[in-house]
Design a protein around this motif. Structure first.
Motif, short mmCIF file in Angstrom:
data_model
loop_
_atom_site.label_atom_id
_atom_site.label_comp_id
_atom_site.label_asym_id
_atom_site.label_seq_id
_atom_site.Cartn_x
_atom_site.Cartn_y
_atom_site.Cartn_z
N ILE A 4 0.84 -1.20 0.00
CA ILE A 4 0.00 0.00 0.00
C ILE A 4 0.87 1.25 0.00
N ILE A 5 1.95 1.22 0.78
CA ILE A 5 2.88 2.36 0.82
C ILE A 5 3.49 2.59 -0.56
N LEU A 6 3.88 1.50 -1.23
CA LEU A 6 4.43 1.63 -2.58
C LEU A 6 3.40 2.17 -3.56
N LEU A 7 2.16 1.75 -3.40
CA LEU A 7 1.08 2.22 -4.27
C LEU A 7 0.86 3.71 -4.09
N LEU A 8 0.85 4.16 -2.84
CA LEU A 8 0.67 5.59 -2.57
C LEU A 8 1.87 6.40 -3.06
N ARG A 9 3.07 5.83 -2.96
CA ARG A 9 4.24 6.54 -3.44
C ARG A 9 4.17 6.72 -4.95
N SER A 10 3.69 5.69 -5.64
CA SER A 10 3.55 5.79 -7.09
C SER A 10 2.47 6.80 -7.46
N ARG A 11 1.41 6.86 -6.67
CA ARG A 11 0.29 7.75 -6.97
C ARG A 11 0.58 9.20 -6.61
N THR A 12 1.21 9.42 -5.46
CA THR A 12 1.35 10.78 -4.94
C THR A 12 2.79 11.30 -4.95
N GLY A 13 3.75 10.38 -5.09
CA GLY A 13 5.15 10.80 -5.02
C GLY A 13 5.66 10.92 -3.60
N ASN A 14 4.85 10.56 -2.60
CA ASN A 14 5.25 10.68 -1.20
C ASN A 14 5.41 9.30 -0.58
N ASP A 15 6.50 9.15 0.17
CA ASP A 15 6.87 7.86 0.75
C ASP A 15 6.54 7.85 2.24
N GLU A 58 -9.98 6.11 -4.22
CA GLU A 58 -9.73 5.60 -2.88
C GLU A 58 -8.27 5.82 -2.48
N GLN A 59 -7.36 5.74 -3.45
CA GLN A 59 -5.96 6.05 -3.16
C GLN A 59 -5.82 7.50 -2.69
N ASP A 60 -6.53 8.40 -3.34
CA ASP A 60 -6.49 9.80 -2.93
C ASP A 60 -7.11 9.99 -1.55
N MET A 61 -8.20 9.28 -1.28
CA MET A 61 -8.85 9.39 0.03
C MET A 61 -7.96 8.85 1.13
N LEU A 62 -7.28 7.74 0.89
CA LEU A 62 -6.37 7.18 1.89
C LEU A 62 -5.20 8.13 2.13
N PHE A 63 -4.67 8.71 1.06
CA PHE A 63 -3.58 9.68 1.20
C PHE A 63 -4.02 10.83 2.10
N LYS A 64 -5.23 11.37 1.88
CA LYS A 64 -5.74 12.45 2.73
C LYS A 64 -5.91 11.97 4.17
N GLU A 65 -6.33 10.72 4.32
CA GLU A 65 -6.52 10.15 5.66
C GLU A 65 -5.21 10.13 6.44
N PHE A 98 4.08 29.77 2.35
CA PHE A 98 3.64 28.38 2.42
C PHE A 98 4.07 27.63 1.16
N ALA A 99 4.48 26.38 1.33
CA ALA A 99 4.91 25.56 0.20
C ALA A 99 4.68 24.09 0.52
N GLN A 100 4.41 23.31 -0.52
CA GLN A 100 4.25 21.87 -0.36
C GLN A 100 5.63 21.23 -0.26
N GLN A 101 5.81 20.36 0.72
CA GLN A 101 7.12 19.76 0.94
C GLN A 101 6.99 18.49 1.76
N ASN A 102 7.88 17.53 1.51
CA ASN A 102 7.97 16.31 2.30
C ASN A 102 9.25 16.39 3.11
N ILE A 103 9.14 16.50 4.42
CA ILE A 103 10.31 16.71 5.26
C ILE A 103 11.27 15.53 5.20
N ILE A 104 10.77 14.35 4.86
CA ILE A 104 11.61 13.16 4.84
C ILE A 104 12.42 13.08 3.55
N SER A 105 11.85 13.55 2.44
CA SER A 105 12.51 13.34 1.16
C SER A 105 12.93 14.62 0.45
#
Length: 666
Positions: A215-226, A264-271, A398-405
């Motif tokens: 699921i984590i890999l699926l979300l990373r492919s969909r959203t670019g976030n790990d 549903e992938q987008d909804m889970l990402f928001k969750e 304000f800016a979109q950013q992933n602190i981990i990556s």
């Protein structure tokens, strides 16, 4: 059912039109449902109220007015008394005298927040008909603790403002008519084994781990976030709730459903992005920051009039704006507001949250967290809420950013990262602490959440106030090699093909890049992909980047010299969103023992097809301008000479007694 365990507690908030909705709801709830209901209705504080008697007509469960210290029981309904606030702690109800004046009281938010803290992922909040936005902030707290949020559909509500407010905030799991809400709740309770989530053990079963990793890999492919660095049990609780909403018992079945449904992938990402946020959370921390930490920081940096701060995981902006307001108050009470300025960079994964933060508009119920003095000074009343005033909004970018990556902001005086580390695995936390040390200036301030510490990094930070989780960066430089930069500093997969393809690929890449450079550019340049991984270097770039010229697998964010590390990420993001080149002029870049003024240009490439999606960065040296001497022939000089001549002629005319126009030619 376990007798020693608090039954599932369902908080129900209602206001105008709520009695009709409550009747429709309780008519469909069976008397042996094994749940507890706490009804928070907006009541006239001057009248005792007849709500318990009215509700008793619609249900066979016992309905009673809440009393101080009473322990909730299953199959019972408790109603808030008039002129009281209500909370729950360890399964017991507690009454409080309202603090806010009449008209500003938010009893639903008050109870929902306590319910979230007490019941965690077992908390359930329901919003029915009503005016205003009471309950929205409370549902946010419930969602942040992996609880369940439901609302009455606005079209079925007599007054739809309260349901609409929760829906617009993106907090609602289920929206249904009042007569259908209990069936939805019962289904979720059945999926989670009567309200007790299955993942309480510290380690997931191997099959569940495997499915979760996919699921984590699926979300990373969909959203670019790990999300691989996040705690697995926390992720699983959020996944399990989505499973319950779709009546799916097995995580492998949910994984299949997820693959087939992009929505549903987008909804889970928001969750997974729901976080706890509010203005001035933990009031004592902000007072310590205002009265001690910030004044001491200013005293230690008398020459640094422009300070920098970073608020990662800022969500919808409350934390960043709180910091801006506290800084304003601190410099004002020190009579230094005309000297010191603060630039705040606030980042988050959630693009929708960032957009709301930029607008700076919040519902009226923030009055529960913001004092009347601050509301008057820093906000403007607008419609049914408040908007942050322009001076404060302009302090925050304000800016979109992933602190981990993603690359961190640097040369910071303040870094406010509260209640993010608790969601991350210990390995990930240990990577971030040296990165925070690197991002801060010497003696810069680090602020963490009340459940977070610097752990074993006492050599990097010293304690300012342990209770407030305030730390100061020590004057101890870490070797660059000891800092584990985010993954986007370096390519995850090296761009190496098979031996048969490598020479041809390299030759094509070189010829196409150099043809493009010869057609359009002549300065030193670097070609990077969307993540900043360096594909090719053209010319001598040693003055701007750390690596020597040539092909490299390193990332430009790690290699950029001082003076480029902040401006470069912003320029790259902006270039990806437009067709024309982005140019930043007059940057001062630190070189070995000196500095160089340059112009930076970033151009997104769409042709040829093999380079599409990459970005071309060029560096152009600019000569340092010399002080200009006054030019005798400049327009200003000519004007001054002309008017001087006119004055002399006017004086001469006056002496001669003549009345001629001094501008007229003789």
């Amino acid at each position: 059912m376990e007798t020693n365990r608090t039954p599932t507690v369902i908080g129900i908030g209602a206001s105008a039109g709520g009695l009709e909705a409550l009747e429709q709801f309780f008519t469909h709830v069976p008397p042996n449902c094994d749940a507890t209901f706490v009804v928070i209705q907006h009541l006239d504080p001057t009248n005792p109220g007849m709500l318990p008697e009215l509700l008793q007509r619609f249900t066979a469960m016992k309905v009673a007015q809440a009393e101080e210290g009473i322990k909730v029981k299953a199959n019972c309904v408790y109603v808030i008394p008039s002129n009281k606030d209500l909370s729950i702690a360890q399964g017991k109800l507690h009454l409080h005298d309202p603090v806010a004046p009449r008209g500003l009281r938010l009893p639903i938010d008050f109870f929902f927040r306590s319910l979230a803290n007490d019941q965690n992922e077992r908390a359930i909040g329901v919003i029915l008909s009503g005016m205003g936005s009471d309950g929205t902030l409370g549902l946010r707290a419930i969602k942040a603790n992996a609880g369940l949020a439901l609302v009455q559909t606005p079209d079925s509500a007599k007054f739809d403002a309260m349901p609409h407010s929760a829906i617009d905030a993106g907090l609602v799991d289920i929206a249904a008519s009042p007569d259908a809400l209990w069936e939805k709740i019962a289904t979720c309770l059945q999926q989670s084994r009567h309200g007790r989530y299955r993942v309480s053990e510290p380690v997931l079963a191997l099959k569940s781990q495997s499915a979760l990793e996919q699921i984590i890999l699926l979300l990373r492919s969909r959203t670019g976030n790990d999300f691989s660095g996040y705690k697995k049990n926390t992720l699983y609780r959020r996944v399990e709730r989505r499973m319950g909403l779709h009546q799916i018992d097995v995580i492998s079945h949910y994984l299949h459903y997820l693959r087939e449904n992009l929505q549903e992938q987008d909804m889970l990402f928001k969750e997974l992005l729901i976080g706890v946020t509010q203005f001035f959370r933990d009031t004592a921390v902000w007072e310590q920051l205002k009265n001690h930490a910030i004044p001491n920081l200013l005293a230690e940096n008398p020459m640094a009039t422009q300070l920098r701060a970073w608020v990662p995981a800022c969500s919808t902006g409350e934390e960043a704006y709180s910091l801006a307001m506290v800084f304003k108050e601190a410099v004002t009470q020190s009579s230094l507001d005309h000297i010191y300025k603060l630039q705040i960079f606030a980042t988050d994964l959630d693009a929708d949250a960032i957009e709301k933060a930029r607008q700076g508009y919040y519902p009226a119920n923030i009055a529960a967290d913001v004092s009347p003095e601050r509301l008057s000074r820093f906000f403007v009343a607008e419609d049914d809420g408040y908007r942050i005033n322009k001076d404060i909004r302009e302090m925050v970018i304000f800016a979109q950013q992933n602190i981990i990556s993603d690359p961190p902001f640097t040369k910071l005086d303040l870094l406010c990262c509260r209640n993010l580390l608790i969601y991350l695995e210990p390995v990930c936390q240990k990577k971030l602490m040296p990165l925070f040390h690197y991002a801060l200036r010497v003696h810069g301030i680090l602020l963490l959440g009340n459940a977070e510490t610097i752990s074993n990094f006492g050599d990097l930070f010293s304690v300012i106030d342990s209770h407030s989780r305030l730390y100061r960066r020590n004057d101890q430089a870490l070797p660059f090699a000891d800092i584990e930069f985010p993954s986007k500093y370096f390519p995850v997969v090296t761009m190496i093909h098979s031996n048969a393809q490598a020479p041809k690929t390299a030759l094509n890449l070189q010829s196409q890049v150099e043809r493009l450079l010869l057609q359009h550019y002549s300065p030193a340049a670097v070609l990077v992909n969307a993540d900043g991984d360096i594909l090719y270097i053209h010319g001598r770039t040693g003055k701007y980047l750390e690596p020597a010229a040539g092909k490299a697998n390193l990332n430009i964010h790690a290699m950029a010299r001082d003076g480029l590390r902040h401006e470069l990420p912003i320029a790259l993001k902006q270039a990806q969103q437009q067709t024309e080149a982005v140019t930043v002029r007059g940057l001062t870049v630190g070189t070995n023992g000196g500095s160089q003024t340059i112009d930076l240009s970033v151009q997104a490439i769409d042709k040829p097809e093999t380079l599409k999606g990459s970005l071309l960065i060029t560096f152009t040296d600019v000569a340092t301008p010399k002080p200009r001497k006054r030019n005798r022939h400049s327009p200003n000089a000519r004007c001054r000479r002309y008017w001087t001549s006119c004055k002399k002629r006017a004086k001469k005319i006056k002496v001669c007694g003549k009345k001629r126009n001094p501008r007229r030619k003789n």
